[in-house]
Design a protein around this motif. Structure first.
Motif, PDB file in Angstrom:
ATOM      1  N   LEU A 179      22.562 -10.123  73.009  1.00  0.00           N
ATOM      2  CA  LEU A 179      23.142 -10.412  74.312  1.00  0.00           C
ATOM      3  C   LEU A 179      24.669 -10.379  74.247  1.00  0.00           C
ATOM      4  CD1 LEU A 179      22.083 -11.280  77.180  1.00  0.00           C
ATOM      5  CD2 LEU A 179      22.668 -13.616  76.496  1.00  0.00           C
ATOM      6  N   GLU A 182      25.885  -6.843  74.179  1.00  0.00           N
ATOM      7  CA  GLU A 182      25.862  -6.332  75.542  1.00  0.00           C
ATOM      8  C   GLU A 182      27.094  -6.794  76.303  1.00  0.00           C
ATOM      9  OE1 GLU A 182      22.503  -7.033  78.048  1.00  0.00           O
ATOM     10  OE2 GLU A 182      21.079  -6.710  76.429  1.00  0.00           O
ATOM     11  N   SER A 183      27.443  -8.058  76.145  1.00  0.00           N
ATOM     12  CA  SER A 183      28.587  -8.616  76.856  1.00  0.00           C
ATOM     13  C   SER A 183      29.878  -7.906  76.470  1.00  0.00           C
ATOM     14  CB  SER A 183      28.693 -10.120  76.567  1.00  0.00           C
ATOM     15  OG  SER A 183      29.677 -10.729  77.360  1.00  0.00           O
ATOM     16  N   ARG A 222      15.813 -16.796  84.289  1.00  0.00           N
ATOM     17  CA  ARG A 222      16.590 -15.771  83.586  1.00  0.00           C
ATOM     18  C   ARG A 222      17.997 -15.594  84.173  1.00  0.00           C
ATOM     19  NH1 ARG A 222      14.440 -11.413  80.584  1.00  0.00           N
ATOM     20  NH2 ARG A 222      15.978  -9.776  80.137  1.00  0.00           N
ATOM     21  N   LEU A 226      21.372 -16.476  82.040  1.00  0.00           N
ATOM     22  CA  LEU A 226      22.305 -15.400  81.717  1.00  0.00           C
ATOM     23  C   LEU A 226      23.689 -15.667  82.303  1.00  0.00           C
ATOM     24  CD1 LEU A 226      19.999 -12.268  82.099  1.00  0.00           C
ATOM     25  CD2 LEU A 226      20.942 -13.211  79.991  1.00  0.00           C
ATOM     26  N   ALA A 230      26.754 -15.897  79.764  1.00  0.00           N
ATOM     27  CA  ALA A 230      27.860 -14.971  79.984  1.00  0.00           C
ATOM     28  C   ALA A 230      29.172 -15.733  80.137  1.00  0.00           C
ATOM     29  CB  ALA A 230      27.592 -14.107  81.214  1.00  0.00           C
ATOM     30  N   TRP A 251      18.815 -17.800  73.805  1.00  0.00           N
ATOM     31  CA  TRP A 251      19.795 -17.718  74.875  1.00  0.00           C
ATOM     32  C   TRP A 251      20.366 -19.081  75.255  1.00  0.00           C
ATOM     33  CZ3 TRP A 251      17.315 -13.864  78.932  1.00  0.00           C
ATOM     34  CH2 TRP A 251      17.278 -12.583  78.360  1.00  0.00           C
ATOM     35  N   SER A 393      20.871  -4.786  85.441  1.00  0.00           N
ATOM     36  CA  SER A 393      20.334  -5.904  84.656  1.00  0.00           C
ATOM     37  C   SER A 393      20.911  -7.219  85.178  1.00  0.00           C
ATOM     38  CB  SER A 393      20.685  -5.733  83.181  1.00  0.00           C
ATOM     39  OG  SER A 393      22.079  -5.950  82.971  1.00  0.00           O
ATOM     40  N   HIS A 395      21.963  -9.550  83.448  1.00  0.00           N
ATOM     41  CA  HIS A 395      23.142  -9.855  82.637  1.00  0.00           C
ATOM     42  C   HIS A 395      24.380  -9.207  83.251  1.00  0.00           C
ATOM     43  CE1 HIS A 395      25.164  -9.810  78.402  1.00  0.00           C
ATOM     44  NE2 HIS A 395      25.625 -10.769  79.162  1.00  0.00           N
ATOM     45  N   HIS A 399      27.750 -11.128  85.071  1.00  0.00           N
ATOM     46  CA  HIS A 399      29.180 -10.939  84.810  1.00  0.00           C
ATOM     47  C   HIS A 399      29.943 -10.643  86.101  1.00  0.00           C
ATOM     48  CE1 HIS A 399      29.869 -11.334  80.538  1.00  0.00           C
ATOM     49  NE2 HIS A 399      28.756 -10.676  80.282  1.00  0.00           N
TER      50      HIS A 399
END
Length: 439
Positions: A179, A182-183, A222, A226, A230, A251, A393, A395, A399
Motif C-alpha cells: 500500500l 502505491e502511495s 475499506r 484507506l 493514506a 492496513w 481504486s 486508495h 488521496h
C-alpha cells in the motif's frame, strides 16, 4: 478501469540482515503478480536468512550479492547499474547496520553504495529488536533518515518478536508495504499532512435486535481505512473509529484504532477524539435505526415479524453532531452512499448536514460501492462546486479527498484578500516517479 499503479514499475528490493528478511519472498512474489519488474539485493547477513535462488526464481531476475559488486565481466559498477535501473526502491527489512551506513554516507557494501547512488523514491521499513530500536543511536539515525528527500520511512510495529520479546520492532506487514509503494506512485513522498491530526470513522455499525440478529449493512470499511492510512503515510496522526471491518489486518498498523460496534459507541468515541482533530472524515456507514430496547433472548420465527415492525427508533445523525460541536477551524468531510439519482440526493444532504465537503458515491453499480476495490462519485464543496471523480481504486480516491480536505479553509481561516469561492482540485493521473536511466 485504471491500471494497477505498480504494474510496469521497476522496483529494486533491498534486503538486509534482520529475521524479517524471511518475508521478502512473499513481497517479491506479490509485486511480480501485480506486473512489476523486480530485482533484489542481499546484504551478507541477509544471505544467511533468505535464499538468493528463491528470490531469483520469484523475481525472474538474478539476485545481486555482495560478491557480485566488482567483476571483470561487467563494464560498469553493479551498484550504479542497479541505482539507475530502479524507479522505486523498497528496503524491507532495513536493519540498524544498514540504516547507520546509509545516513552516514558509507558505501562499503553493495546495498549501501546502491542507496547512496539512488535518486528515486525509497520506502524504508525498519525491523529490529525492541532494545535496538529504542537505543539513542538508532533513534538519532532514524530521525535523520526522516529528513532525507524522496524517502518514505515506515517504523516497525509492535508485537511478538523472533527473540521472544513483546514490543516494537516488527517490520511493517507486507500488505502495508504494498500500500505504501502505491502511495509513492499516486502521491509521492511529500508529508503534507505532517503536524496535523485526522479523525476518521469507517465501517458499519451493528444495532442488535436480539442475541442472534442485528441491523447492519455490507460496508467493509475499506474506504475509511484507506483514507486513514493514506493520511498517515502523508505524515498525519490518525485516530480511526471503526465498526467491524473486512480489510487487510496490516492496513491498521500505525493508526490509533478505536473499535466500536453500535452507533452509540461510535458517537462516544468520535466525541472524545473530536477536540484534538484538525480534520474529520466521516466515512462510516452508520445504521439509521436501532432498537429502543434490544431483546435479551433470541426470538422465534413467529415473533420475529412483529419485532421487525415495532420497537425501533432513529439513530441521531453523527455527522450533524460533529458539525454542531466542532471547534473553530476544524474541517469536516462527509460521505453519502446513494443509489439512483446520486448527485441530486447528495446536494440535498450536503445542505442539510452542514459539513465542509461531501463525497457522494453510487452503491448500485457493478464493481463499485460497498466492499468493492473501486469507487467513483462526486465531491461537493461550497458555492455549489461539484467535481466528478472517475472510477478508480479507493486508495487513489482517498488521496484525492485528502488533498481537497487539506486545501479547504473554513471561513474563520479564510484570507480576506483571497478570491471568493473554492475550487476542488482537478483529477490528475498518478504522480510519475522520477525516471531512471535505462541500464
Amino acid at each position: 478501469m485504471k491500471t494497477d499503479p505498480l504494474a510496469g514499475r521497476r522496483i529494486l528490493v533491498g534486503i538486509s540482515g534482520s529475521i524479517a528478511a524471511v518475508k521478502a519472498p512473499l513481497l517479491v512474489s506479490a509485486l511480480v503478480q501485480r506486473g512489476a519488474e523486480v530485482r533484489c539485493v542481499l546484504t551478507p547477513s541477509a544471505e544467511r536468512l533468505v535464499s538468493a535462488e528463491a528470490l531469483a526464481c520469484l523475481s525472474r531476475q538474478p539476485c545481486a550479492l555482495e560478491a557480485d559488486q566488482w567483476s571483470h565481466r561487467t563494464s560498469r559498477p553493479l551498484h550504479i547499474d542497479l541505482a539507475e535501473w530502479a524507479e522505486l526502491v523498497l528496503l524491507a527489512p532495513l536493519s540498524a547496520t544498514t540504516l547507520a551506513r546509509w545516513v552516514h554516507g558509507l558505501g562499503d557494501t553493495l546495498l549501501a553504495s546502491t542507496l547512496l547512488a539512488c535518486e528515486v523514491p525509497v520506502l524504508a521499513a525498519a525491523a529490529m529488536n525492541t532494545g535496538m530500536w529504542e537505543s539513542p543511536g538508532v533513534r538519532e539515525n532514524w530521525t535523520r533518515l526522516g529528513a532525507f528527500p524522496r524517502v518514505l520511512p515506515l517504523g516497525p510495529s509492535e508485537g511478538l518478536l523472533a527473540c521472544d520479546r513483546q514490543g516494537q520492532g516488527r517490520m511493517a506487514a507486507p500488505e502495508l508495504l504494498l500500500l505504501a509503494l502505491e502511495s509513492l506512485v499516486l502521491r509521492g513522498w511529500e508529508r503534507d499532512w505532517q503536524g496535523r491530526r485526522l479523525l476518521v470513522s469507517a465501517g458499519p455499525t451493528r444495532e442488535p435486535l436480539d442475541p442472534a440478529r442485528c441491523l447492519t449493512n455490507p460496508s467493509s470499511g475499506r474506504m475509511g481505512v484507506l483514507l486513514a492510512q493514506a493520511a498517515r503515510l502523508r505524515g498525519a496522526r490518525v485516530d480511526l473509529v471503526h465498526g467491524p471491518l473486512a480489510v487487510e489486518p496490516g492496513w491498521l498498523e500505525g493508526l490509533a484504532c478505536h473499535p466500536v460496534r453500535t452507533a452509540a459507541e461510535m458517537a462516544v468515541a468520535l466525541a472524545a477524539n473530536q477536540p484534538e482533530a484538525d480534520a474529520i472524515a466521516m466515512a462510516a456507514a452508520v445504521a439509521d435505526h436501532r432498537r429502543a430496547e434490544p431483546l435479551a433472548e433470541k426470538l422465534g420465527k413467529r415473533e420475529l415479524e412483529q419485532a421487525l415492525c415495532s420497537g425501533w427508533e432513529a439513530v441521531p445523525d453523527l455527522l450533524m453532531e460533529l458539525v454542531a460541536h466542532r471547534p473553530a477551524g476544524q474541517r469536516i468531510l462527509g460521505f453519502a452512499a446513494q443509489s439512483g439519482a446520486v448527485l441530486e440526493q447528495a446536494r440535498l444532504k450536503f445542505r442539510r448536514k452542514g459539513c465542509d465537503l461531501l463525497f457522494a458515491n453510487p452503491i448500485d453499480r457493478p464493481g463499485l460501492g460497498f466492499g468493492a476495490e473501486q469507487t467513483m462519485g462526486w465531491l461537493l464543496g461550497p458555492g455549489d462546486a461539484v467535481e466528478p471523480l472517475e472510477a478508480d481504486s479507493k486508495h487513489a480516491i482517498a488521496h484525492r479527498l485528502l488533498t481537497a480536505l487539506l486545501m479547504f479553509r473554513p471561513p474563520a481561516d479564510a484570507d480576506p484578500a483571497a478570491a471568493p469561492g473554492w475550487r476542488i482540485p482537478a483529477e490528475r493521473e498518478p504522480r510519475p516517479v522520477p525516471a531512471a536511466a535505462d541500464p
